[in-house]
Design a protein around this motif. Structure first.
Motif: not given
Lengths: 599, 297
Positions: A2, A80-82, B89, B112-113, B115-120
């Motif tokens: 993503a 964040t998780v990433t 998470r 964008y954040v 996405i970085l939080k794995e919300m795909t």
């Protein structure tokens, strides 16, 4: 993914990337503008055309990968998780989003060329080189961001890459023989067909497959290094090691000089052209072109047929041949590879010694637009000269004893003995002048009237360097009376004489004078059918070598050109000055001793 | 004793458990043995500049590791990478200075954040971004470039990103800085509703916000917790030390003229002084001492 997708979209929408696309299009148009398209050559140019995009993606990818640092969002993203490694991987993968637009640009370029009646077949590997360079640019931008995060780093990186390209391709080969450029140039991102000369793709060994692997390996290597820097271990080490191994393999494979077998295989194009050419007869003229250029027979015939068709049927020549000859200069074929083939004479650079026969030998380039008119005119001048009986080759120009003596007299006494080996009675001579010969007017008109492009080119040439005296105007003060503000460009039409080189034909000896060219222009200004009919009626007379231009002027009812005296008087030059000018112009002592008449 | 924010569910696993947390930056001690247990509710973190609030919040946000001590967040150990990811998470973090990509729109930035939080999943992510932006009162400016937004609006963008994923632990560092009064009221309303079923830690200089919002307050100074209690507990510290007088009392450590025209003095009250009902601000000022006085002055 993503993140890669989001970054990929941002990369494609980045103003620098968008701004680079017109540059890519412009570069491609510029590179292909003057030439009739040859897909086996122009496919290589797609790589160069995508270099602006590659540089832009480099900059944009660097800015993207340093964005969180420059904008102070690192801490926020840390929460964040990433992980930083995943973010780096995202940026690296985002570069893949440029493949689509790059390929689209390449395909658009190809379609554009196809629409222009391109010949030959593109090499898919060459076509992939450009998109791979764009990907490499992006990966390098991300990798650089892992070390140098200032915005300035991007432009510095682009300049460094350009310097590497120029150094590897041009500097490493500087001073080396054209047929043996430094193989190290293949370590550059984009490699041209040749460092100098215009050899055809067919006569050059291009390890394009290995080069593509090399570029992809470089992208993998720098991607792996960036990931290592971002904290990834196992996978990045494996990828980096694998890429390094691939680079070594591909790099060493591509910098290998062509083998003897490869050179022999290339040389076969020249030693046995009949195996590689297709021939057709159109309107009694035989055309032969290499298979990749077969489409050009139509172009050649379109230029030549209007010349031969104007010749009265009984006088129409049966021996005109247009046989393509590939240019060896700058290719990977050496003189030794040709082993006595007629093409070997190209290495001698001495037209009097070539062994290419009397066929007209266009090379591997053909112009487009106004340049097509120049090539058409060049080809038509040779054909027309041949049909009116002017010499076709230097071997057809034989020196008389007096001419040989006169030419030798121009040499230093110490060089005279050596020169006399070639310059002697009965020996061939590089060029001859058609000045004063009616058949020259005929040939020039035949060539000029062939197509609208040849006519326009011919008119343009004469407009640039017209017959007679030109008054030079310097500011508002036009002072022709003292004899210093007028010039006479010389009797010969230099541009017409050099057109043959643009056709990559180097053995046509006829030099044209401005007088004959200007009378041909007068004919051109008359209705073609009427001129054609008159010429047909007087064909035998006008093609006779002894028939003078003045006779043709009378026969065809042309307006005689003003004499020097009349021109100088018209220009306001005082009789005293005029006399001295005319003396200078007509003094045999001032004539070029190497000019011999065409016989 | 393990205190929880609501002070009721003391047996439940706390959301945050800190034991003897220490952190140094070169020769400066930022935290010196901080211990804290937190459950559901809103905690206000008060302290002067350099008290260690931001360091503590960064440790809680897992962006900084302590030099010593034990951290448990949402029942997990952030020192372990897998646990850290799991914590992140369920964590929302609004740094003191979050930074913005000025060329992004507000929506793009929060997205964008996300996405970085794995919300795909794009569609679900966009719905979540819209929800968070609506909560932060940003719906009207979603498509505006961040560079065109006021400072207060930008704080709300930062707040919106912290609300993504409906986190169980929300860490807000100076969230009301730069907000106008109306925005602050809206913020209080939003946070108080969110605090009903999760743990929210708010670091602020605004004692009124703490009084209005927080069930629990931690007052820090010099890298240590000075007091842990309810806003009333903080105010009680000042009981008997706040008095009203017609003029500024020279014995007061701090005094100011109130809207009624009298002077509110803080310090050791003189005999016979008219004592006033202390506020959380009075207690905070007394607790942190001269540094706070100078900052308040």
């Amino acid at each position: 993914m993503a993140l890669a997708r989001a970054e990929g979209r941002r990369l494609l929408r980045h103003p620098i990337v968008l701004a680079s696309i017109p540059f890519c299009v412009g570069t491609f148009l510029l590179l292909t503008w003057n030439q009739a398209p040859v897909l086996s050559r122009d496919d290589i140019l797609t790589g160069l055309a995508l270099c602006p995009l590659s540089g832009a993606v480099f900059l944009a990818a660097h800015l993207g990968a340093t964005r969180s640092f420059r904008h102070g969002t690192d801490e926020l993203y840390e929460g964040t998780v990433t992980t930083p490694a995943q973010r780096t991987a995202g940026h690296l993968l985002s570069v893949l989003w440029t493949i689509g637009p790059s390929v689209l640009l390449v395909v658009a370029g190809l379609l554009y060329l196809v629409a222009l009646r391109a010949v030959g077949r593109p090499d898919p590997v060459e076509l992939l080189t450009g998109p791979s360079l764009v990907v490499l640019g992006g990966v390098l931008g991300v990798a650089l961001a892992r070390w140098w995060r200032a915005a300035l780093a991007g432009p510095v990186g682009v300049v460094a890459l350009a310097a590497i390209e120029i150094f590897l391709v041009w500097q490493t080969s500087a001073g080396r023989p054209e047929n043996d450029p430094n193989p190290v140039r293949w370590l550059a991102p984009w490699v041209p067909i040749a460092i100098s000369g215009d050899p055809p793709r067919e006569l050059v060994v291009r390890p394009s497959g290995w080069h593509l692997v090399f570029i992809i390996s470089l992208a993998l290597l720098f991607g792996g290094i960036a990931l290592l820097r971002a904290g990834v271990r196992a996978h990045a080490v494996a990828a980096t090691a694998g890429a390094l191994a691939l680079i070594l393999v591909a790099g060493s494979a591509q910098v290998r000089a062509p083998t003897a077998a490869q050179r022999r295989s290339l040389a076969d194009f020249l030693v046995h052209p009949e195996k590689h050419q297709v021939c057709q007869i159109r309107a009694s003229v035989r055309y032969c072109a290499y298979r990749g250029y077969a489409g050009w027979i139509d172009r050649w015939a379109a230029a030549v047929t209007p010349v031969t068709s104007r010749v009265p049927a009984p006088a129409r020549p049966k021996d005109v041949e247009i046989i393509q000859t590939l240019v060896v200069y700058g290719s990977d074929v050496g003189e030794a590879d040709l082993q006595g083939s007629p093409a070997a004479s190209q290495f001698g650079y001495n037209p009097t010694e070539d062994d290419l026969g009397s066929a007209i030998t266009p090379g591997n380039q053909w112009g487009r637009g106004k340049y097509e008119g120049r090539d058409e005119l060049a080809m038509d001048l040779i054909v027309a000269a041949q049909v009116v009986g002017l010499p076709r080759r230097p071997q057809d120009v034989r020196l008389t004893a007096a001419e040989a003596r006169r030419i030798l007299a121009g040499y230093e006494p110490s060089e005279r003995a050596d020169a006399a080996k070639q310059i002697h009675a009965g020996g061939a001579w590089d060029y001859c002048t058609s000045v004063g010969q009616a058949r020259a007017v005929l040939a020039l008109w035949l060539a000029a009237q062939a197509t609208s492009r040849t006519e326009s080119t011919f008119r343009g040439v004469l407009a640039r360097d017209p017959y007679g005296i030109q008054v030079v105007r310097s500011g508002s003060d036009v002072n022709v009376r003292n004899g210093q503000d007028f010039t006479f460009g010389g009797p010969m039409q230099g541009e017409l004489a050099t057109l043959q080189y643009e056709l990559q034909t180097f053995n046509f000896p006829v030099q044209w004078s401005k007088t004959e060219a200007t009378y041909a222009l007068q004919l051109l200004n008359q209705p073609t059918a009427r001129v054609s009919e008159a010429l047909a009626r007087n064909w035998a007379l006008l093609t006779r070598p002894s028939t003078t231009t003045d006779e043709l002027v009378q026969v065809m009812g042309l307006r005689p050109l003003p004499s020097y005296d009349e021109q100088l008087r018209e220009a306001g030059v005082s009789p005293v000055h005029a006399k001295s000018v005319i003396r200078n112009l007509t003094d045999p002592a001032n004539a070029d001793p190497s000019l011999v008449p065409c016989r | 004793m393990n205190d929880t924010l609501d002070g009721v569910d003391s047996d439940a696993l706390p959301t945050v458990r800190l034991q003897g947390i220490e952190k140094r930056f070169l020769h400066t001690r930022a935290l010196g043995g901080v211990s804290l247990d937190l459950g559901t509710g809103i905690l206000g973190l008060l302290g002067p500049n350099g008290a260690g609030k931001t360091t503590l919040l960064r440790i809680l946000a897992t962006v900084l590791a302590p030099d010593a001590g034990e951290v448990r967040l949402l029942g997990r150990d952030p020192a372990r990478s897998q646990d850290r990811l799991e914590i992140r998470r369920r964590l929302g973090y609004m740094p003191q200075e979050p930074g913005f990509h000025r060329n992004f729109t507000a929506f793009e930035f929060v997205d964008y954040v996300a996405i970085l939080k794995e919300m795909t999943n794009r569609r679900r992510r966009h719905r979540e971004v819209e929800r968070a932006m609506e909560l932060a009162g940003l719906s009207g400016v979603a498509r505006k470039k961040i560079r065109a937004l006021s400072g207060g609006m930008r704080r709300r963008v930062a707040l919106a990103q912290s609300l993504l994923g409906d986190p169980d632990l929300l860490i807000l560092d100076e969230p009301t800085a730069g907000l106008d009064p109306e925005q602050r009221l809206r913020f209080r309303d939003m946070v108080s509703r969110l605090g009903e079923d999760r743990t929210i830690i708010v670091s602020t200089h605004q004692t009124e916000d703490v009084a209005a919002l927080c069930q629990q307050v931690v007052v820090m100074n010099g890298g240590q917790i000075l007091l842990r209690g309810t806003p009333r507990d903080v105010a009680e510290v000042a009981r008997g030390h706040v008095w009203l007088a017609d003029g500024r009392d020279p014995r007061a450590r701090l005094a100011w003229r109130t809207a009624e025209g009298r002077h509110r003095n803080i310090g050791d009250a003189p005999a016979g002084a008219e004592l006033a009902e202390p506020t959380i601000e009075d207690g905070y000022l007394l607790l942190v001492g001269e540094q706070a006085f100078s900052e308040a002055a």
